[in-house]
Each structure stands twice: as structure tokens, then as C-alpha cells.
Design an enzyme around this catalytic site. Structure first.
Site, short mmCIF file in Angstrom:
data_model
loop_
_atom_site.label_atom_id
_atom_site.label_comp_id
_atom_site.label_asym_id
_atom_site.label_seq_id
_atom_site.Cartn_x
_atom_site.Cartn_y
_atom_site.Cartn_z
N HIS A 174 0.83 -1.21 0.00
CA HIS A 174 0.00 0.00 0.00
C HIS A 174 0.86 1.26 0.00
CE1 HIS A 174 -3.96 -1.95 0.90
NE2 HIS A 174 -3.13 -2.95 1.18
N ASP A 381 3.32 9.49 -0.81
CA ASP A 381 2.19 8.67 -0.35
C ASP A 381 1.93 7.57 -1.37
OD1 ASP A 381 0.08 7.95 1.29
OD2 ASP A 381 -0.67 10.01 1.46
O1 F6P Z 1 -1.29 2.86 4.69
C1 F6P Z 1 -0.26 2.34 5.41
C2 F6P Z 1 -0.65 1.89 6.81
O2 F6P Z 1 0.46 1.46 7.49
C3 F6P Z 1 -1.65 0.77 6.82
O3 F6P Z 1 -1.05 -0.48 6.67
C4 F6P Z 1 -2.24 0.98 8.17
O4 F6P Z 1 -3.46 0.38 8.31
C5 F6P Z 1 -2.33 2.50 8.26
O5 F6P Z 1 -1.22 2.95 7.55
C6 F6P Z 1 -2.39 3.01 9.70
O6 F6P Z 1 -1.17 2.80 10.35
P1 F6P Z 1 -1.04 2.03 11.74
O7 F6P Z 1 -1.56 0.65 11.53
O8 F6P Z 1 0.40 2.06 12.06
O9 F6P Z 1 -1.88 2.78 12.73
#
Ligand code: F6P
Length: 477
Positions: A174, A381
């Protein structure tokens, strides 16, 4: 009722007659409360595939255990089993806060200045992936298709293969994928790339990300890549592809809860005729929020006519708060918003409404619809779905304008946004002003162009295209 491990361990292998299940693995798993899945966005798309075909979703519970974590907890909702496990405090510190969020996250977002590498982080990252593989492997059936998500779980496929898993396995990243010169700064780059080669399909958000990956394969690892995306390297053959993630636009266009509508009306009344600009981002240094604040300040300096006329809403739920770099950015933003408000605010006008909390989808939709300009200006991003959500949420007959960073994956698709370089504070300030003054016809045309892309490549399309490619990749097509 969770099944007991010994009862389930036998007889799960499956035969050619057992229907194929989808197994999703991600660091975060949607919450299941009272037998219902609390899902939004990506989780909705995956949920639909899981519900249709039956399946399993495996990942971290989001909690740390005191002492050694117990066995994963299983919950069944219809044909889907959710399997979540706690992490030990050490795993949380060194795998999640450590290698995932202090090494890979800044590295993949081109922030070498913030990237720290420690061998202890890397070995804990591998150990947690090994632990996930151990807990998952015996739950798999022979004809399952496994879809792993994101940078936290790159080694999982390799760990499963070592345990004899022959299933079709794909991963989707992602995040952005960094250029070879950036990736190779990180000492464990080869181990990471070798681990990726255990999958049958690696999916990227943009052509750029995939090019960065194949560049490494050809020029650093001595592998081969064909035009159609077949890769041969490290003694493995697999495929790569570009699958830009989308949204389900109808949920941002459609009718809303009357309570939320009333909330939106009241909020607008409180702010009178002033125009709004809006940014919605997790509190993260990759999102370019300090630069966005500076651009807003520059706009107020250069175009005094906007003073007392335009307010910026920056909705920023805190995240990864135990990581030092995230504490620093939080402090920096508080200081910057305070400075700008102190400099320009008047008794009846606050320039920046900086809000550290999250809102539900309907309230955000109302915020988006009431805003003249949407500010999506990350420094880097993977995709940035807020850009697509902002556009979808607009009133088609009087839409707002999207200011979008060229370094967001979304800029590859939303070409009718006002595309900016977020490091160029003057350019962003000019785009803000242009967005606020853009004639109605131009606003409508730009939104319509963007909606064509958002509708044709929606979230369901993204999921189906990836899963079709995954099936083909395993058959060696
Ligand atoms: O988009 C990247 C990401 O790391 C996702 O995998 C994740 O759900 C989101 O950002 C939120 O981050 P975190 O899980 O570290 O709170």
C-alpha cells in the site's frame, strides 16, 4: 466460540474438492463486535470477497500482552474466521514501532533522515513474521489463496514457504516503493527483496513503484524482468503488477444519516459565509502538514483579501504516538498552528482549526462537501484515498477543488486536480488561491474528469483485478 487448536489442527488441509478460500493477512484486522465486523474502506472490499467465498483474516489484535502472548483468538462471522493475536511488549516495540515504523516506513517514504536501522529491529521483524507463519500455516488448506498486505508482513510468504506452504500467495504494498538508491541504504535490503520473491504476485500502487522494484531486480540483483511483468530472480519466478487502489464512490455521494446532516448544517451556520479548505490525514511526517501550514501562511501574506474570509480545517488523528519522530511532528504542528493563528487570527476568525481527533465517514463527507478546497499534499504517499474521497463527496453542481501533491499515488490518476510540488510553498499557496477563486464551469469539468477515473477504477475493481491476476500468476501465465 473459538475452536480448540488441537481439534482444528487436523483435517484442515483440504482436497481439490474443498472450495478455495481467500486468506487475508494484514497487520491490522477489522474489529469484530457482537458478531459484526466494524469495517470501513479497504476492509469493506476484502470483507465482501471473504463473505462471498468464505475465508480467513489473520493479523495482530492491536493489543500487547503482559508476558508471553497466548494462542490467537478465533471468531467466526458467517463463513469468515477472524484470527487475531496479541504481541509481546518487546515485539510491539521492535517489530511494529521498530522495524516497521522506524525503518521501513520512513525508508519507503524517502525519509532517509528519519530512517534508523538496528539489527535487533530486523531480527524481531523476522521473528514476528515467523510467529505469524507458525500460527497461520496449520490453519491453511491446500487450495487457499493467500493475500498479504503491506510492509509489516513482507517476510511472511517466505516463512510460510519454508514451512511447506505451496498455496497461491500474493502481496500488495500500500506504500510507495523506494528507488534502488534509497532502498540500498538499508543494510537488510537483499534479505527483504529475497523474501518478496517468495510470493507469486507483488502488487504496487503505481508504475513508478513497480519500476523502482524492477530496477533493483535488474540492476542490483542481476535478475530478469519481461515487459509483461514476469520476474526471475533469486531462483524464483513470480509476477509484478500495478493495481491502484480505489474507493467505493457511492458511499460518499449518497444520502446521509439525518443526525449528521443536522450536525453539518449547525457547523456551517457557526462559520457564516467564510470559505473552508480542508486536510484530513493521519498525524504522520509523510503527509506534508507542516509545509501545508506554511503554504497557508504564505497565501495569507501574499493575498491579504483572504484574511478573515478563509479558514483551514486540518483533521489529524494521532498515530504511532510512541515513536519519537511522531512525537516531534505533533509538537511541530502545535507550534506552527499556534504561530499562524497568533499572527493572523481576529476576534471573529480562526485561520487554522487544527483538530487531533477522528470523525466517522458521514461527518467527513459533510466536511468535504462544505469545503471549497481539499488539500492533499503529502511529501510521499502510496495512493492517498482522501484525495478520491474529497472529489466523490463534492456537490456535482457546485464542487470544490482538489489541490494534490505530485508525490501521492493518486496524482497518477487524478490529473484534473491542481497538481503541486508540496516542497514549493509558493506554488501550493498559489494553488490554494486559485482553487478558492476557480470559476464554476472549470470546477465542474475538473470534478467530472476525476469522477470518471474514480468510478471506473473503484475499490471492487481493484480487488477483483488483483485476485484475477493472482490466480493467473500461480498458473504461470
Ligand atoms: O497505509 C499504510 C498503513 O500502514 C496501513 O497499513 C495501516 O493500516 C495504516 O497505515 C495506519 O497505520 P497504523 O496501523 O500504524 O496505525
Amino acid at each position: 466460540m473459538p475452536k480448540s487448536k488441537s481439534a482444528t489442527k487436523k483435517g484442515k488441509r483440504g482436497t481439490s474438492k474443498t472450495p478455495s478460500r481467500l486468506v487475508v493477512v494484514s497487520n491490522r484486522v477489522p474489529d469484530v463486535k457482537d458478531g459484526r465486523v466494524q469495517a470501513g474502506g479497504l476492509a469493506v472490499a476484502l470483507e465482501e470477497a471473504l463473505q462471498n467465498e468464505g475465508g480467513l483474516w489473520f493479523g495482530w489484535s492491536g493489543k500487547t500482552a503482559t508476558g508471553t502472548p497466548g494462542e490467537p483468538k478465533e471468531t467466526e462471522v458467517g463463513p469468515v474466521t477472524y484470527v487475531i493475536m496479541d504481541l509481546s511488549r518487546k515485539d510491539y516495540n521492535e517489530y511494529y514501532n521498530g522495524f516497521a515504523n522506524r525503518t521501513l516506513w520512513p525508508l519507503f517514504h524517502y525519509r532517509l533522515d528519519l530512517t534508523s536501522f538496528k539489527r535487533t529491529f530486523f531480527s524481531r521483524y523476522q521473528a514476528v513474521n515467523e510467529l505469524f507463519a507458525e500460527k497461520l500455516a496449520w490453519r491453511l488448506r491446500d487450495n487457499d489463496r493467500i493475500w498479504v498486505h503491506d510492509y509489516h508482513l513482507i517476510p511472511l510468504g517466505e516463512c510460510l514457504r519454508r514451512r511447506g506452504s505451496k498455496q497461491t500467495m500474493g502481496i500488495f504494498l500500500h506504500t510507495p516503493f523506494p528507488a534502488m538508491e534509497v532502498l540500498t541504504y538499508m543494510p537488510a535490503h537483499r534479505a527483504l527483496m529475497t523474501a518478496l520473491s517468495a510470493y507469486d504476485l507483488i502488487g504496487f500502487q503505481t508504475e513508478n513503484d513497480m519500476r523502482a522494484f524492477t530496477d533493483y531486480i535488474e540492476h542490483e540483483a542481476g535478475g530478469k524482468v519481461t515487459k509483461s511483468g514476469k520476474v526471475e530472480v533469486f531462483g524464483r519466478k513470480f509476477r509484478v503488477g500495478v493495481f491502484p487502489i480505489g474507493i467505493n464512490p457511492s458511499v460518499f455521494e449518497g444520502p446521509m444519516d439525518p443526525k449528521d446532516l443536522a450536525w453539518g448544517r449547525k457547523l456551517r451556520e457557526q462559520h457564516g459565509e467564510k470559505a473552508w479548505m480542508i486536510g484530513v490525514d493521519r498525524l504522520d511526517y509523510s503527509k506534508g502538514i507542516p509545509e501545508r501550514f506554511q503554504a497557508f501562511e504564505r497565501m495569507l501574506e501574499r493575498y491579504p483579501g483572504f484574511r478573515n474570509q478563509v479558514s483551514m480545517f486540518q483533521i489529524t488523528p494521532p498515530s504511532r504516538g510512541e515513536v519519537a519522530e511522531y512525537k516531534e511532528i505533533r509538537h511541530e504542528l502545535e507550534t506552527s498552528a499556534g504561530h499562524i493563528n497568533g499572527r493572523f487570527a481576529d476576534i471573529d476568525w480562526v485561520p487554522i482549526n487544527y483538530i487531533n481527533k477522528s470523525y466517522g465517514r458521514d461527518k467527513l463527507t459533510l466536511f468535504f462537501r462544505a469545503s471549497r478546497v481539499g488539500l492533499v499534499t503529502p511529501l510521499r504517499d502510496g495512493m492517498n484515498l482522501v484525495a478520491k474521497e474529497f472529489v466523490a463527496a463534492q456537490n456535482p453542481s457546485d464542487p470544490g477543488v482538489l489541490v494534490l501533491s505530485r508525490f501521492a499515488g493518486a496524482a497518477r490518476e487524478l490529473k484534473s486536480a491542481l497538481i503541486v510540488n508540496p516542497y514549493d510553498i509558493d506554488e501550493v499557496a498559489e494553488a490554494m488561491a486559485r482553487g478558492l477563486e476557480m470559476p464554476l464551469d472549470e470546477r465542474r469539468n475538473r470534478r467530472e474528469e476525476m469522477m470518471k477515473v474514480i468510478r471506473s477504477n473503484d475499490l471492487d475493481n481493484w480487488r477483483d483485478t488483483y485476485l484475477t491476476a493472482l490466480a493467473a500468476a500461480h498458473q504461470g501465465d
